[in-house]
Scaffold this motif. Structure first.
Motif, mmCIF file in Angstrom:
data_model
loop_
_atom_site.group_PDB
_atom_site.id
_atom_site.type_symbol
_atom_site.label_atom_id
_atom_site.label_comp_id
_atom_site.label_asym_id
_atom_site.label_seq_id
_atom_site.Cartn_x
_atom_site.Cartn_y
_atom_site.Cartn_z
ATOM 1 N N ASN A 50 0.773 -1.677 0.177
ATOM 2 C CA ASN A 50 0.331 -0.201 0.118
ATOM 3 C C ASN A 50 1.369 1.144 -0.014
ATOM 4 O O ASN A 50 0.471 2.158 -0.713
ATOM 5 C CB ASN A 50 -0.878 -0.009 0.894
ATOM 6 N N LYS A 51 1.909 1.430 0.788
ATOM 7 C CA LYS A 51 2.932 2.778 1.224
ATOM 8 C C LYS A 51 3.877 2.549 -0.343
ATOM 9 O O LYS A 51 3.356 3.632 -0.542
ATOM 10 C CB LYS A 51 3.919 2.629 1.983
ATOM 11 N N PHE A 52 3.719 1.765 -1.728
ATOM 12 C CA PHE A 52 4.208 2.166 -2.751
ATOM 13 C C PHE A 52 3.253 2.348 -3.813
ATOM 14 O O PHE A 52 3.581 2.940 -5.371
ATOM 15 C CB PHE A 52 4.765 1.008 -3.579
ATOM 16 N N LYS B 2 1.414 5.252 -5.320
ATOM 17 C CA LYS B 2 1.480 7.227 -5.666
ATOM 18 C C LYS B 2 0.606 6.821 -6.709
ATOM 19 O O LYS B 2 0.753 6.506 -7.813
ATOM 20 C CB LYS B 2 2.595 7.335 -5.356
ATOM 21 N N LYS B 3 0.499 8.304 -7.361
ATOM 22 C CA LYS B 3 0.344 8.466 -8.453
ATOM 23 C C LYS B 3 1.426 8.888 -9.149
ATOM 24 O O LYS B 3 1.159 8.538 -10.616
ATOM 25 C CB LYS B 3 -0.450 10.023 -8.708
ATOM 26 N N ASP B 4 2.341 9.543 -8.606
ATOM 27 C CA ASP B 4 3.317 9.343 -10.186
ATOM 28 C C ASP B 4 4.518 7.746 -10.142
ATOM 29 O O ASP B 4 5.307 7.596 -11.142
ATOM 30 C CB ASP B 4 4.880 9.941 -9.368
ATOM 31 N N ASN B 5 3.601 6.751 -9.388
ATOM 32 C CA ASN B 5 4.405 5.623 -9.386
ATOM 33 C C ASN B 5 3.461 4.657 -10.469
ATOM 34 O O ASN B 5 2.226 3.509 -10.006
ATOM 35 C CB ASN B 5 4.119 4.362 -8.481
ATOM 36 N N LYS B 6 3.346 4.573 -11.660
ATOM 37 C CA LYS B 6 2.027 4.529 -13.024
ATOM 38 C C LYS B 6 2.275 2.765 -13.047
ATOM 39 O O LYS B 6 1.499 1.913 -13.685
ATOM 40 C CB LYS B 6 2.072 5.633 -13.837
ATOM 41 N N LYS C 229 -5.139 2.901 0.190
ATOM 42 C CA LYS C 229 -5.503 3.314 -1.679
ATOM 43 C C LYS C 229 -4.984 2.879 -2.521
ATOM 44 O O LYS C 229 -5.626 2.371 -3.246
ATOM 45 C CB LYS C 229 -3.691 4.129 -1.337
#
Length: 227
Positions: A65-67, A69-73, A102
């Motif tokens: 979950n902690k990975f 992110k929006k920029d981690n497409k 998330k």
């Protein structure tokens, strides 16, 4: 397929995660523990060697979950692909509640929520209410893991201290803040801090095996001193 196991009742969710592993092993599945950095390899392995997946295989991961992110497409796309695969099972354990998740829009979520009676215990933590607290503790101890009870109590006391400092605990709704303020007002700030420090000493004693008492016994002693 992606399955996410989470919830505030981390003891129950963790036990379920472990038992699921054992169940798959007993059924003859090959168990593979993979990290975040290996998630993308699942799709590559399937593309390069489809025969690898002809055998029963299931992947287990933790704290993805902690990975998310929006920029981690790339990571998001990998999970979305895995979620659509019927011949691939990825089971992830998260140490967060469902609303903190998330990646809940991807895959199946199995959430372990706290027993509602735990909140009765937390509501009873204030001076002059010793008997009620101990009674609630005895009741809870019959159905809940004492480590979970301890964790919830530590979090709650920490939030009470934050409130006394005119702060607001993270992700706290207004009605919850009002409730905490009401309970914090029953405490002398010094005693509340001392109570929290005593909880920390209990935790240290348990980790170092220097505490001769169980968690329940330790909390009862603490209640007799502070409540």
């Amino acid at each position: 397929m992606l399955t996410i196991i989470c919830g505030e009742n981390t003891s129950a969710s963790r036990n379920f995660y472990i038992s699921l592993k054992k169940d798959y092993q007993n059924k003859g599945y090959e168990i593979r523990d993979i990290s975040y950095s290996e998630i993308e390899n699942i799709n590559r392995w399937l593309a390069d060697s489809p025969s690898l997946f002809s055998n029963k295989k299931v992947f287990f991961s933790q704290r993805l979950n902690k990975f998310f992110k929006k920029d981690n497409k790339k990571f998001v796309e990998d999970l979305q692909l895995i979620e659509k695969m019927k011949d691939v099972d990825l089971i992830d354990w998260e140490e967060v509640s469902g609303w903190e998740l998330k990646i809940k829009k991807i895959g199946i979520v199995k959430e372990f929520k706290p027993d509602q009676t735990i909140f009765k215990l937390l509501d009873s933590v204030y001076p002059g209410n010793r008997l009620t607290f101990i009674s609630q503790l005895n009741t809870l101890n019959q159905s809940l893991d004492e480590n979970f009870i301890f964790i919830m109590l530590v979090r709650y006391i920490r939030n009470l201290i934050i409130i006394t400092e005119d702060g607001v605990p993270p992700r706290m709704q207004s009605w919850q803040t009002y409730k905490l303020k009401s309970q914090a007002s029953r405490w002398k700030k010094e005693n509340l801090v001392n109570f929290y420090e005593a909880l920390f000493r209990i935790e240290t004693g348990l980790k170092t095996s220097s505490n001769p008492f169980t968690i329940k016994q330790s909390l009862e002693i603490l209640a007799c001193h502070f409540l």
